[in-house]
Scaffold this motif. Sequence first.
Motif, PDB file in Angstrom:
ATOM      1  N   TRP A 156       0.600  -1.326   0.030  1.00 25.62           N
ATOM      2  CA  TRP A 156       0.322   0.536   0.448  1.00 25.62           C
ATOM      3  C   TRP A 156       0.512   1.361  -0.165  1.00 25.62           C
ATOM      4  CZ3 TRP A 156      -4.939  -0.697  -0.371  1.00 25.62           C
ATOM      5  CH2 TRP A 156      -5.892  -1.475   0.602  1.00 25.62           C
ATOM      6  N   PHE A 157      -0.075   2.538  -1.098  1.00 28.74           N
ATOM      7  CA  PHE A 157       0.978   3.285  -0.657  1.00 28.74           C
ATOM      8  C   PHE A 157       0.036   4.635  -0.799  1.00 28.74           C
ATOM      9  CE2 PHE A 157       5.204   4.357  -2.187  1.00 28.74           C
ATOM     10  CZ  PHE A 157       5.537   3.251  -2.892  1.00 28.74           C
ATOM     11  N   ARG A 158      -0.163   5.240  -0.578  1.00 27.06           N
ATOM     12  CA  ARG A 158      -0.993   7.008   0.209  1.00 27.06           C
ATOM     13  C   ARG A 158      -0.661   8.110   0.143  1.00 27.06           C
ATOM     14  NH1 ARG A 158      -1.472   7.414   6.627  1.00 27.06           N
ATOM     15  NH2 ARG A 158       1.016   8.166   6.406  1.00 27.06           N
ATOM     16  N   GLN A 159      -1.272   8.817  -0.417  1.00 30.93           N
ATOM     17  CA  GLN A 159      -1.629  10.315  -1.241  1.00 30.93           C
ATOM     18  C   GLN A 159      -2.101  11.482  -1.142  1.00 30.93           C
ATOM     19  OE1 GLN A 159      -1.000  10.557  -5.383  1.00 30.93           O
ATOM     20  NE2 GLN A 159       0.460  12.487  -5.339  1.00 30.93           N
ATOM     21  N   ALA A 160      -1.778  12.351   0.436  1.00 29.97           N
ATOM     22  CA  ALA A 160      -2.269  13.236   0.220  1.00 29.97           C
ATOM     23  C   ALA A 160      -2.479  14.316  -0.645  1.00 29.97           C
ATOM     24  CB  ALA A 160      -1.669  13.271   1.504  1.00 29.97           C
ATOM     25  N   PRO A 161      -3.553  14.882  -0.238  1.00 31.14           N
ATOM     26  CA  PRO A 161      -3.602  16.320  -1.640  1.00 31.14           C
ATOM     27  C   PRO A 161      -2.166  17.160  -1.492  1.00 31.14           C
ATOM     28  CG  PRO A 161      -5.452  16.420  -0.354  1.00 31.14           C
ATOM     29  CD  PRO A 161      -4.481  15.286   0.211  1.00 31.14           C
ATOM     30  N   GLY A 162      -1.855  17.579  -2.505  1.00 28.10           N
ATOM     31  CA  GLY A 162      -0.328  18.816  -3.138  1.00 28.10           C
ATOM     32  C   GLY A 162       0.614  17.699  -1.659  1.00 28.10           C
ATOM     33  N   PHE A 166       5.658   5.420   0.159  1.00 28.85           N
ATOM     34  CA  PHE A 166       4.895   4.013   0.781  1.00 28.85           C
ATOM     35  C   PHE A 166       4.662   4.398   2.525  1.00 28.85           C
ATOM     36  CE2 PHE A 166       6.021   0.019   1.153  1.00 28.85           C
ATOM     37  CZ  PHE A 166       5.988  -0.640   2.527  1.00 28.85           C
ATOM     38  N   VAL A 167       3.163   2.852   2.377  1.00 24.87           N
ATOM     39  CA  VAL A 167       2.631   2.340   3.796  1.00 24.87           C
ATOM     40  C   VAL A 167       3.147   1.256   4.135  1.00 24.87           C
ATOM     41  CG1 VAL A 167       0.360   2.266   5.247  1.00 24.87           C
ATOM     42  CG2 VAL A 167       0.578   4.164   3.039  1.00 24.87           C
ATOM     43  N   ALA A 168       3.089   0.464   3.245  1.00 32.17           N
ATOM     44  CA  ALA A 168       3.485  -1.240   4.255  1.00 32.17           C
ATOM     45  C   ALA A 168       3.385  -1.675   2.605  1.00 32.17           C
ATOM     46  CB  ALA A 168       2.193  -1.577   5.110  1.00 32.17           C
ATOM     47  N   ALA A 169       4.083  -3.395   2.875  1.00 29.57           N
ATOM     48  CA  ALA A 169       4.178  -4.303   2.093  1.00 29.57           C
ATOM     49  C   ALA A 169       3.991  -5.711   2.618  1.00 29.57           C
ATOM     50  CB  ALA A 169       5.013  -3.911   1.650  1.00 29.57           C
ATOM     51  N   ILE A 170       3.102  -6.653   1.733  1.00 25.69           N
ATOM     52  CA  ILE A 170       4.134  -7.987   2.093  1.00 25.69           C
ATOM     53  C   ILE A 170       4.533  -8.990   1.199  1.00 25.69           C
ATOM     54  CG2 ILE A 170       1.552  -8.411   2.230  1.00 25.69           C
ATOM     55  CD1 ILE A 170       1.854  -9.997   5.247  1.00 25.69           C
ATOM     56  N   SER A 171       5.093  -9.936   1.298  1.00 24.81           N
ATOM     57  CA  SER A 171       5.542 -10.805   0.532  1.00 24.81           C
ATOM     58  C   SER A 171       4.386 -12.110  -0.148  1.00 24.81           C
ATOM     59  CB  SER A 171       7.230 -11.966   1.111  1.00 24.81           C
ATOM     60  OG  SER A 171       6.404 -12.060   1.948  1.00 24.81           O
ATOM     61  N   TYR A 214      -5.171   5.585  -0.699  1.00 24.84           N
ATOM     62  CA  TYR A 214      -4.836   4.838  -0.149  1.00 24.84           C
ATOM     63  C   TYR A 214      -5.021   3.859  -1.759  1.00 24.84           C
ATOM     64  CZ  TYR A 214      -4.237   6.121   4.521  1.00 24.84           C
ATOM     65  OH  TYR A 214      -4.091   6.336   5.588  1.00 24.84           O
ATOM     66  N   TYR A 215      -3.379   3.755  -1.845  1.00 22.87           N
ATOM     67  CA  TYR A 215      -3.661   2.783  -3.193  1.00 22.87           C
ATOM     68  C   TYR A 215      -2.768   1.086  -2.759  1.00 22.87           C
ATOM     69  CZ  TYR A 215      -4.110   7.158  -5.361  1.00 22.87           C
ATOM     70  OH  TYR A 215      -4.060   8.387  -6.549  1.00 22.87           O
ATOM     71  N   CYS A 216      -3.514   0.373  -3.344  1.00 23.61           N
ATOM     72  CA  CYS A 216      -2.610  -0.859  -3.463  1.00 23.61           C
ATOM     73  C   CYS A 216      -1.636  -0.982  -4.761  1.00 23.61           C
ATOM     74  CB  CYS A 216      -3.195  -1.934  -3.510  1.00 23.61           C
ATOM     75  SG  CYS A 216      -2.783  -3.969  -3.383  1.00 23.61           S
ATOM     76  N   THR A 217      -0.370  -1.676  -4.201  1.00 24.07           N
ATOM     77  CA  THR A 217       0.040  -2.323  -4.869  1.00 24.07           C
ATOM     78  C   THR A 217       0.722  -3.718  -4.836  1.00 24.07           C
ATOM     79  OG1 THR A 217       1.695  -1.413  -3.550  1.00 24.07           O
ATOM     80  CG2 THR A 217       1.700   0.497  -4.699  1.00 24.07           C
ATOM     81  N   ALA A 218       1.907  -3.635  -6.897  1.00 28.41           N
ATOM     82  CA  ALA A 218       1.915  -5.338  -6.772  1.00 28.41           C
ATOM     83  C   ALA A 218       2.980  -4.880  -7.411  1.00 28.41           C
ATOM     84  CB  ALA A 218       1.126  -6.098  -7.777  1.00 28.41           C
ATOM     85  N   TYR A 219       4.463  -5.863  -7.074  1.00 30.71           N
ATOM     86  CA  TYR A 219       5.961  -5.768  -7.444  1.00 30.71           C
ATOM     87  C   TYR A 219       5.606  -7.547  -7.851  1.00 30.71           C
ATOM     88  CZ  TYR A 219       5.978  -2.423  -3.362  1.00 30.71           C
ATOM     89  OH  TYR A 219       5.015  -1.862  -2.732  1.00 30.71           O
ATOM     90  N   TRP A 244      10.513  -2.097  -1.921  1.00 30.98           N
ATOM     91  CA  TRP A 244       9.328  -2.123  -2.016  1.00 30.98           C
ATOM     92  C   TRP A 244       8.859  -0.459  -1.590  1.00 30.98           C
ATOM     93  CZ3 TRP A 244       8.086  -6.679   2.681  1.00 30.98           C
ATOM     94  CH2 TRP A 244       7.799  -7.554   1.233  1.00 30.98           C
ATOM     95  N   THR A 245       9.671   0.571  -1.166  1.00 30.47           N
ATOM     96  CA  THR A 245       9.427   1.823  -0.546  1.00 30.47           C
ATOM     97  C   THR A 245       9.843   2.660  -1.672  1.00 30.47           C
ATOM     98  OG1 THR A 245      11.129   2.664   0.214  1.00 30.47           O
ATOM     99  CG2 THR A 245       9.880   1.524   1.520  1.00 30.47           C
ATOM    100  N   LYS A 246      10.153   2.467  -3.134  1.00 29.96           N
ATOM    101  CA  LYS A 246       9.738   3.624  -4.387  1.00 29.96           C
ATOM    102  C   LYS A 246       9.147   3.300  -5.332  1.00 29.96           C
ATOM    103  CE  LYS A 246      14.363   4.276  -2.228  1.00 29.96           C
ATOM    104  NZ  LYS A 246      14.689   5.459  -1.617  1.00 29.96           N
ATOM    105  N   LEU A 247       8.625   4.552  -5.414  1.00 25.28           N
ATOM    106  CA  LEU A 247       7.668   4.183  -6.504  1.00 25.28           C
ATOM    107  C   LEU A 247       8.427   3.927  -8.083  1.00 25.28           C
ATOM    108  CD1 LEU A 247       6.298   8.100  -5.842  1.00 25.28           C
ATOM    109  CD2 LEU A 247       5.048   6.201  -5.841  1.00 25.28           C
ATOM    110  N   TYR A 248       9.191   3.488  -7.764  1.00 26.57           N
ATOM    111  CA  TYR A 248       9.587   3.096  -9.554  1.00 26.57           C
ATOM    112  C   TYR A 248       9.515   1.592  -9.578  1.00 26.57           C
ATOM    113  CZ  TYR A 248      13.716   3.340  -7.296  1.00 26.57           C
ATOM    114  OH  TYR A 248      15.469   3.125  -6.270  1.00 26.57           O
TER     115      TYR A 248
END
Length: 125
Positions: free
Chosen positions: A36-42, A47-52, A94-99, A106-110
């Motif tokens: 999970w990532f999150r983004q507040a306005p502006g 990075f919020v959390a991740a799990i294998s 809050y955005y769900c992410t997959a790797y 996990w903490t990097k957007l790219y």
Amino acid sequence: QVQLAESGGGLVQAGDSLRLSCAASGRTASSYDLGWFRQAPGTEREFVAAISWNGGSPYYGNSVKGRFTISRDNAKNTVYLQMNSLKPEDTAVYYCTAYKSTGRDWTKLYDVDYWGQGTQVTVSS
């Protein structure tokens, strides 16, 4: 290819709890690390959390450590984010992410391979 669909967002008061869910679809979804990532306005996405893929090695961002818990159920191809002791500063989309492979940071957007559409969490004071 993996599709991610978040649910569970909403409006809560400070101190309340909320659980987000993210359903991952796709033939190999259970083999992906999820997070999970999150983004507040502006602000930038945070990075919020991740799990294998096997449910091990949960990892948290400093701002949520001790309050949020990530877990997954591979039988349902779903990852959860249990959020306790919510604060107004947790307000964000809050955005769900997959790797798709090991060795990702996990903490990097790219290094995120797939993103969900996001779910809004609003915490009032």
